[in-house]
Every structure is written in C-alpha cells, then in structure tokens.
Design an enzyme around this catalytic site. Structure first.
Site, mmCIF file in Angstrom:
data_model
loop_
_atom_site.group_PDB
_atom_site.id
_atom_site.type_symbol
_atom_site.label_atom_id
_atom_site.label_comp_id
_atom_site.label_asym_id
_atom_site.label_seq_id
_atom_site.Cartn_x
_atom_site.Cartn_y
_atom_site.Cartn_z
ATOM 1 N N THR A 1 0.856 -1.472 -0.355
ATOM 2 C CA THR A 1 0.021 -0.201 -0.185
ATOM 3 C C THR A 1 0.697 0.846 0.077
ATOM 4 O OG1 THR A 1 -1.187 -1.078 1.197
ATOM 5 C CG2 THR A 1 -2.245 1.126 0.907
ATOM 6 N N VAL A 2 2.178 1.227 0.788
ATOM 7 C CA VAL A 2 2.435 2.622 1.110
ATOM 8 C C VAL A 2 4.021 2.996 0.164
ATOM 9 C CG1 VAL A 2 4.070 3.878 2.434
ATOM 10 C CG2 VAL A 2 2.158 2.395 3.417
ATOM 11 N N LYS B 1 1.593 5.169 18.470
ATOM 12 C CA LYS B 1 2.029 5.913 17.703
ATOM 13 C C LYS B 1 1.961 6.925 18.990
ATOM 14 C CE LYS B 1 -0.404 4.758 13.932
ATOM 15 N NZ LYS B 1 -2.592 4.808 13.219
ATOM 16 N N GLU C 1 8.449 10.200 9.762
ATOM 17 C CA GLU C 1 6.879 10.832 9.959
ATOM 18 C C GLU C 1 5.660 10.280 9.110
ATOM 19 O OE1 GLU C 1 7.154 14.117 9.894
ATOM 20 O OE2 GLU C 1 4.876 13.816 10.712
ATOM 21 N N ASP D 1 -2.619 -0.133 18.280
ATOM 22 C CA ASP D 1 -1.787 0.954 17.124
ATOM 23 C C ASP D 1 -1.972 1.833 17.273
ATOM 24 O OD1 ASP D 1 -1.424 1.439 13.827
ATOM 25 O OD2 ASP D 1 -2.732 2.738 14.490
ATOM 26 N N ILE E 1 -0.631 13.410 7.915
ATOM 27 C CA ILE E 1 -0.364 14.889 8.890
ATOM 28 C C ILE E 1 1.281 15.044 9.529
ATOM 29 C CG2 ILE E 1 -2.078 15.404 10.959
ATOM 30 C CD1 ILE E 1 -3.810 14.090 10.802
HETATM 31 N N1 LIG Z 1 -1.270 1.421 5.479
HETATM 32 C C1 LIG Z 1 -1.196 2.390 5.633
HETATM 33 O O1 LIG Z 1 -2.352 3.178 5.654
HETATM 34 C C2 LIG Z 1 -0.259 2.736 6.272
HETATM 35 C C3 LIG Z 1 -0.571 3.927 7.195
HETATM 36 C C4 LIG Z 1 1.195 4.147 7.995
HETATM 37 C C5 LIG Z 1 2.087 3.536 8.269
HETATM 38 N N2 LIG Z 1 2.302 2.028 7.267
HETATM 39 C C6 LIG Z 1 2.979 1.317 8.152
HETATM 40 O O2 LIG Z 1 3.642 0.932 6.890
HETATM 41 C C7 LIG Z 1 4.321 -0.389 6.612
HETATM 42 C C8 LIG Z 1 3.655 -0.622 5.016
HETATM 43 O O3 LIG Z 1 2.385 -0.872 5.424
HETATM 44 P P1 LIG Z 1 1.273 -1.485 3.861
HETATM 45 O O4 LIG Z 1 0.084 -1.456 4.419
HETATM 46 O O5 LIG Z 1 2.102 -0.100 3.115
HETATM 47 O O6 LIG Z 1 1.787 -2.977 4.348
HETATM 48 P P2 LIG Z 1 1.930 -3.875 3.056
HETATM 49 O O7 LIG Z 1 0.658 -3.756 1.690
HETATM 50 O O8 LIG Z 1 1.512 -5.840 4.136
HETATM 51 O O9 LIG Z 1 3.008 -4.441 2.367
HETATM 52 C C9 LIG Z 1 4.075 -5.037 2.785
HETATM 53 C C10 LIG Z 1 5.312 -4.617 1.513
HETATM 54 O O10 LIG Z 1 6.220 -5.287 2.468
HETATM 55 C C11 LIG Z 1 6.627 -6.711 1.631
HETATM 56 N N3 LIG Z 1 7.008 -7.392 2.664
HETATM 57 C C12 LIG Z 1 6.458 -7.847 4.066
HETATM 58 N N4 LIG Z 1 7.590 -8.794 4.093
HETATM 59 C C13 LIG Z 1 9.008 -8.583 3.887
HETATM 60 C C14 LIG Z 1 10.060 -9.352 3.803
HETATM 61 N N5 LIG Z 1 9.821 -9.730 5.427
HETATM 62 N N6 LIG Z 1 10.766 -8.959 2.954
HETATM 63 C C15 LIG Z 1 10.388 -8.101 1.318
HETATM 64 N N7 LIG Z 1 9.713 -7.991 1.720
HETATM 65 C C16 LIG Z 1 9.106 -8.127 2.729
HETATM 66 C C17 LIG Z 1 5.852 -7.046 0.906
HETATM 67 O O11 LIG Z 1 5.800 -7.249 -0.005
HETATM 68 P P3 LIG Z 1 4.987 -9.181 -1.081
HETATM 69 O O12 LIG Z 1 4.105 -7.558 -1.622
HETATM 70 O O13 LIG Z 1 5.631 -9.932 -2.134
HETATM 71 O O14 LIG Z 1 4.162 -9.082 -0.193
HETATM 72 C C18 LIG Z 1 4.700 -5.647 0.937
HETATM 73 O O15 LIG Z 1 5.126 -5.680 -1.214
HETATM 74 C C19 LIG Z 1 3.699 -0.506 8.369
HETATM 75 O O16 LIG Z 1 4.940 -0.413 8.873
HETATM 76 C C20 LIG Z 1 2.668 0.005 8.404
HETATM 77 O O17 LIG Z 1 2.564 -0.407 9.294
HETATM 78 C C21 LIG Z 1 0.642 2.019 6.741
#
Ligand SMILES: NC(=O)c1ccc[n+]([C@@H]2O[C@H](COP(=O)([O-])OP(=O)(O)OC[C@H]3O[C@@H](n4cnc5c(N)ncnc54)[C@H](OP(=O)(O)O)[C@@H]3O)[C@@H](O)[C@H]2O)c1
Length: 438
Positions: free
Chosen positions: A15-16, A207, A131, A203, A138
């Site tokens: 997602t990010v 934060k 951030e 969660d 935000i």
């Molecule tokens: N989503 C939000 O709105 C949001 C907001 C604020 C903060 N965050 C933080 O941002 C971070 C990412 O969130 P997300 O929502 O983007 O997660 P996500 O959609 O689950 O994406 C995670 C990505 O990391 C890869 N990955 C996971 N474990 C791995 C490993 N051990 N080795 C290599 N690649 C790995 C996955 O690979 P595959 O694609 O191949 O599975 C995927 O591409 C988290 O820490 C989350 O708390 C997210």
C-alpha cells in the site's frame, strides 16, 4: 541544470511502497528542484516477485533479497515500508552500520525498539526519519520537533486510528452494533482481516509512544502505556453520550503532571462542541496545547497509500538535502538531543482523576440504584447525573451514572464491589470523560 543523483533502495511495495513509487515518478522534476537532486529508486524489495502490483516498474529494479540493498554501495538511503518488526529492526541496524540513512513508516518498530535504533543511527552519523509512522499524511512529528519547538507541550490528544474513528462514527450515526460496523469497515477496506491491533488500541498506542517521546523528550517503555480498545462500546453508550452532550472517541492522550507523564489510549467522552468531536470517519487529528502557542489542531488523512506516501516522500527529501549538504542528524529525531533524553516516568492509570460515565447492567428492582449510590459514596465518588431509559421490573436494564471528578483506583474498587451485587448482571462499563477545548 543536471541534478546529482541519489539512489534509494525501497523495501516493500504494498500500500505505502506503491504510493511512494507513484509520487517519485509523477513528481520527478518537481522533487529534483525541491531536493536539489534526482531521486531514483534503484532497487525495490518484495517477498514475491510474481505478485500483481498497482505500479509498473522495470524488472531489473525488483528483487526479493533484502541484502542486495544493504550491499549496494550506491544506495545511500533505504526506505523501509514492509511492516515486519523483526525483519525491519535487523534491516535498520545493518543499514546504519553500513552508513545508510533510513526512512520508515513502521510505528511498531519505533515504539518497541526506538531507543536502540536512535542510538545506533547517531553512533553511525546517519538519519532516521519516520513522519509516516504517526498520523499518515499529517506532518505532526515535524510540527512538534520544529514548528512547536519553542513550547512546552502541556497536553496532546490524538485521534490516531482511522479504523476506530470510522467504527465509532458509524455506530453513532447509524446506531449499529460494534460487530456489525466492524464487518462493514472490513468490507470497505477500512479494517484489517485481523482487526485486533486497531480496535484494541495497540496501533494508537504505538503512535502515542512516538508522540510522547517527541512532545516530552523522553524514551517510553511501551508496556507502561495504558491501553483500552473500543470493543466494549455499544450504540446505547453512544446514545447516552449524545444525550449528555458528548461524543465518544478513541483518544491517545499525553499530559505532563509534575514529574510524571500520562500516556494512555482509551475510549473517551469529549464535548460535542470540541474540535476533535468534529473529526469523523477515517480521518485523524492531533489537538495540542503548548504553553506559548496555546491550542492548535492538525487534521487530515491518517492512512492510505497516497497520504502515507506523501509523508514518506517528505522524509526522503529531508534526507536527500542532508546528503547533499554532507550533514546528518541536524534535527534530532526525537527533537531533543540524545544526551538530554531520559526515561519517561509514566503515571499509572490508577492515579488519573476525572469524571466518569459508568453503565451498570442491573436487574430492575427497587433499591438497586440506592445500593450503587451507597457503594460509590463509600469510595468518595459523587454522582453528577443518573439516567435510566427503560423501566422493566425484574428484567436487566442499563443504569447510567455520571460522576464528578474521582480517582481511577477508587472507581475501579467501587465497580469491583458493585459488580459483586446479586442484582448486577454484567461487568460495568467505564468511560473516562475529558474536559478540554470546550
Ligand atoms: N497502509 C497504511 O495506510 C499505513 C499508514 C501508516 C503507516 N503504515 C506502515 O507502513 C508499513 C507498510 O504498510 P503497508 O500497508 O504498505 O503494508 P503492505 O501493503 O502489507 O505491504 C508490505 C510490503 O512489504 C513486503 N514485505 C513484507 N515483509 C517482507 C519481508 N520480510 N521481506 C521483503 N519484503 C517484505 C511485501 O511484499 P509482497 O508484496 O511481495 O507481499 C509488500 O510489498 C507498515 O509498517 C505500516 O504500519 C501503513
């Protein structure tokens, strides 16, 4: 003008990560002008190279071996957006020791291992920026560290979890139950398949740990943060809140109380007229009081691909500027210089004093309310209002009591005694009331 190139290794393309890729490509020229360098993501690490992605990137960029970004001497900055705490901690420590800067969105990583990571980054004279870990789009951390630096932060109240705020908003407006509303949130993509971290308040507490550190210049021992989720809130509680002029929000709160620091996450009743009460749906907001600036609030989208990526890109540009200027760590990551950061003395929740909303589930018999009132008074708790909507002799009915200021440990003891009465049929619901920004 040709810009120098800064190569970035990004771990995660979910997602990010896909949002970050999109912004860096769509705004390539703009960002070069702003950063003074061409920002190029030269490697992206994922678990599965075969997965379908919302963004297209050259095959040579995609890799599944994290070590390749660590071993690449041209990569000066690693962006960690994978979310796995253990793997991220290892990655961060190795990155710092290899002299690479880190941008991360991982709040759990910082809440649980922040102290170790900040010390290691400093030792290796590299930047660690995060951030996106609090409040998504935000820029609250930068605001606290830099814009509000002239203030002592007296109190801070955050709506930091969009899932909970969405559920409470819907329950209040549509009078739906918690399980039903959670299901709806999952259907719309506002709640994870396993929602326990969100609805249980963890969660938001991750934060809050970061906010407490920056607001007060302290390290926080995460288990000392008091956490209570929203699972026990019913449409009836929301209806009563409304009747008494309140909204219920899951708030992350920190205040200074002498040498002690309050750090707590729990459902909270706040005045309907407060600015935080107007924050609906998945939005986030942080309301704070600084001793010179007074009251202020930052509001916006707290999660999602593009808002979160916007915060990550803000950090990437900060690091890029530092790389060009050959400096690092110019703004300490917690806003206070490392030598002056102590460990937080977190005030136990039992010491909290304030008004309460108490919902007793009692068999409707003459004298039950008198028994409740007698026990509350034994513990020095005085009642400011009582509400009993239905009268059904001999049946279980909710009885709601609002109290004047009382100490939490007395309230907990009184409730334990009341819960043992034979006419009380379920554990009593307790919701703290916060009076601010009226
Ligand atoms: N989503 C939000 O709105 C949001 C907001 C604020 C903060 N965050 C933080 O941002 C971070 C990412 O969130 P997300 O929502 O983007 O997660 P996500 O959609 O689950 O994406 C995670 C990505 O990391 C890869 N990955 C996971 N474990 C791995 C490993 N051990 N080795 C290599 N690649 C790995 C996955 O690979 P595959 O694609 O191949 O599975 C995927 O591409 C988290 O820490 C989350 O708390 C997210």
């Amino acid at each position: 003008m040709a810009f120098p190139k800064i190569k970035i290794g990004m771990v995660g393309l979910g997602t990010v990560g896909s949002g970050v890729w999109k912004i860096l490509h769509r705004h390539q020229a703009l960002l070069s002008q702003r950063a003074g360098a061409k920002l190029e993501i030269s490697k992206v690490i994922v678990r599965s190279k075969k997965k379908k992605r919302p963004v297209r990137l050259p095959a040579k960029v995609l890799n599944s071996n994290i070590q390749t970004v660590l071993d690449d001497p041209e990569i000066k900055l690693i962006v960690e957006v994978m979310g796995d705490v253990r793997a991220s901690r290892q990655l961060a420590l190795k990155a710092f020791r290899a002299g690479k800067h880190l941008v991360t969105a991982n709040k759990a990583l910082l809440a649980l291992h922040g102290k170790e990571l900040f010390q290691e980054a400093k030792k290796n004279r590299v930047d660690i920026c995060f951030e996106a870990a609090v409040g998504g789009g935000i820029p609250i951390l930068r605001a606290l560290r830099e814009g509000f630096v002239g203030n002592r932060i007296d109190s801070l109240y955050g709506i930091l979890n969009g899932t909970c705020n969405y559920i409470l908003t819907e329950m209040s407006e549509r009078k739906t139950s918690f399980p039903e509303t959670l299901k709806q949130a999952q259907k719309l993509g506002y709640a994870e398949a396993d929602p326990r971290f969100d609805v249980g308040g963890i969660d938001a507490a991750h934060k809050l740990a970061i906010l407490v550190s920056i607001a007060h210049g302290v390290f926080v021992d995460f288990p000392k943060i008091f956490v209570e989720g929203i699972q026990g809130i019913t449409p009836f509680d929301l209806e009563c809140a409304d009747r008494f002029g309140f909204e219920i929000k899951l708030l992350a709160i920190t205040k200074k109380n002498g040498d002690k620091i309050q750090a707590r996450v729990h459902p909270t009743m706040i005045s309907k007229d407060s600015m935080l009460a107007a924050v609906k749906g998945v939005n986030n907001a942080v309301f704070l009081e600084g001793d010179f600036v007074g009251e202020g609030m930052l509001y916006g989208r707290g999660a999602g691909s593009e808002p979160t990526a916007s915060a990550v890109v803000g950090d990437i540009v900060e690091v890029a500027r530092n790389i060009l200027a050959k400096v690092a760590y110019t703004v300490p990551p917690l806003g206070t210089h490392a030598a002056h950061i102590g460990n937080a003395a977190i005030e136990p929740i039992g010491e909290w004093r304030g008004p309460y909303y108490l919902r007793f589930q009692a068999i409707d018999r003459p004298g039950v309310l008198a028994q409740i009132a007698k026990i509350l008074s034994e513990f020095g708790i005085s009642i400011s209002a009582v509400h009993q909507q239905v009268r059904e002799e001999g049946r279980e009915v909710p009885i709601v009591v609002l109290t004047h200021d009382a100490q939490e440990k007395s309230v907990v003891k009184a409730i334990a005694k009341i819960n043992r009465l034979k006419n009380i049929r379920r554990a009593t619901t307790l919701i703290r009331i916060e009076e601010f920004c009226q």
